[in-house]
Design a protein around this motif. Structure first.
Motif, PDB file in Angstrom:
ATOM      1  N   LYS A  74       0.838  -1.210   0.000  1.00  0.00           N
ATOM      2  CA  LYS A  74       0.000   0.000   0.000  1.00  0.00           C
ATOM      3  C   LYS A  74       0.869   1.255   0.000  1.00  0.00           C
ATOM      4  N   LYS A  77       2.512   1.686  -3.414  1.00  0.00           N
ATOM      5  CA  LYS A  77       1.521   2.212  -4.358  1.00  0.00           C
ATOM      6  C   LYS A  77       1.322   3.708  -4.139  1.00  0.00           C
ATOM      7  N   ARG A  78       1.327   4.121  -2.877  1.00  0.00           N
ATOM      8  CA  ARG A  78       1.117   5.534  -2.544  1.00  0.00           C
ATOM      9  C   ARG A  78       2.226   6.412  -3.105  1.00  0.00           C
ATOM     10  N   LEU A  82       4.391   0.700  -9.131  1.00  0.00           N
ATOM     11  CA  LEU A  82       3.463  -0.425  -9.261  1.00  0.00           C
ATOM     12  C   LEU A  82       4.191  -1.628  -9.872  1.00  0.00           C
ATOM     13  N   LEU A 103      -3.368  -4.964  -5.181  1.00  0.00           N
ATOM     14  CA  LEU A 103      -2.091  -4.306  -4.922  1.00  0.00           C
ATOM     15  C   LEU A 103      -0.974  -4.799  -5.844  1.00  0.00           C
ATOM     16  N   GLY A 104      -1.322  -5.624  -6.820  1.00  0.00           N
ATOM     17  CA  GLY A 104      -0.340  -6.044  -7.816  1.00  0.00           C
ATOM     18  C   GLY A 104       0.230  -7.442  -7.647  1.00  0.00           C
TER      19      GLY A 104
END
Length: 258
Positions: A74, A77-78, A82, A103-104
């Motif tokens: 997380k 990602k923020r 990615l 989340l990938g």
């Protein structure tokens, strides 16, 4: 033309040193130095790496102290990265599957990790990462207005011929009179007809195809901005940079790394 190939970076995150180094050794032997294999002992160290380096594939334990693998994803990602993600765990009950997919996460390996299985999963993950990169590059480069024009089946013969001529000669110094002559039309009439059928002026169309070609060269080659300016028909890099920034809101160099 020299094609620019980015080296793939793989990051392994696990608080268990034996697992971490074991995966690293297996992948280093498999890649034979063609990929950079990085390691981090915890989520915090991994996040620091993400802030300074592009990571293409992340292999991470899900159950780590202080910050779990999903919490780390997380945060990654923020901050705008990615990567493709493979999760490793000592437990077969993976109750966070849906959240992980979002989340990938694309695969899940159980400890102890089988070396052959690891390599198979990593190969598939890197193939997926490459496909994602190509899709992203196409989306980044393509000008929707140009696509719309080229898909228009109602273009008159002279305008269709003009567009093909422009696409083939965009690296040259080109002007409206030359193209009008090529399609056997009066320049004034050609100018009106071109705008009527494409919904843009001749000069705007020329600029857009030059910028689109420039974006492709910026993302796929090691050419300098000066070399790219020349290849897309601009006499000086300074003017090319000015026009590029007007259309893309960033300089060519900034576009290449954003």
């Amino acid at each position: 033309m020299e094609v620019w190939v980015m080296q793939k970076n793989i990051l392994i995150v696990d608080d268990e040193s034996i697992t971490r180094q074991g995966i690293k050794k297996t992948l280093e032997s498999w890649t034979n130095g063609n990929k950079e294999i990085l390691v981090a002992p915890n989520a915090a160290s991994a996040i620091d790496m993400f802030k300074s380096k592009k990571i293409h594939l992340l292999i991470t334990d899900i159950d780590m102290p202080e910050m779990t693998g999903l919490e780390m994803l997380k945060e990654i990602k923020r901050i705008g990265q990615l990567p493709v993600v493979i999760i490793i765990s000592a437990y077969s009950d993976f109750s966070y599957a849906q959240e992980a997919i979002e989340l990938g996460v694309i695969n899940y390996l159980l400890k102890p990790i089988n070396k052959q299985k690891l390599i198979e999963v990593v190969e598939k993950a890197l193939e997926l990462e490459e496909k994602r990169k190509r899709v992203s590059m196409i989306e980044k480069v393509v000008d929707d207005r140009l696509i719309h024009i080229k898909e228009d089946e109602k273009l008159d013969g002279p305008i269709e011929k003009a567009i093909k001529y422009l696409d083939s000669n965009i690296s040259n110094q080109i002007n409206l009179k030359e193209v009008a002559r090529h399609v056997h039309l009066n320049p004034s009439y050609f100018s009106v007809l071109f705008k009527e059928q494409t919904s843009m002026t001749f000069s705007e169309y020329v600029t857009r195809i030059r910028i689109q070609k420039a974006k492709n060269l910026l993302l796929t080659t090691n050419l300098t901005v000066s070399e790219i300016a020349e290849q897309v028909g601009y006499n000086t890099p300074k003017y090319f940079i000015k026009i590029f920034k007007e259309y893309e809101n960033v300089t060519p160099n900034r576009y290449k790394v954003k």
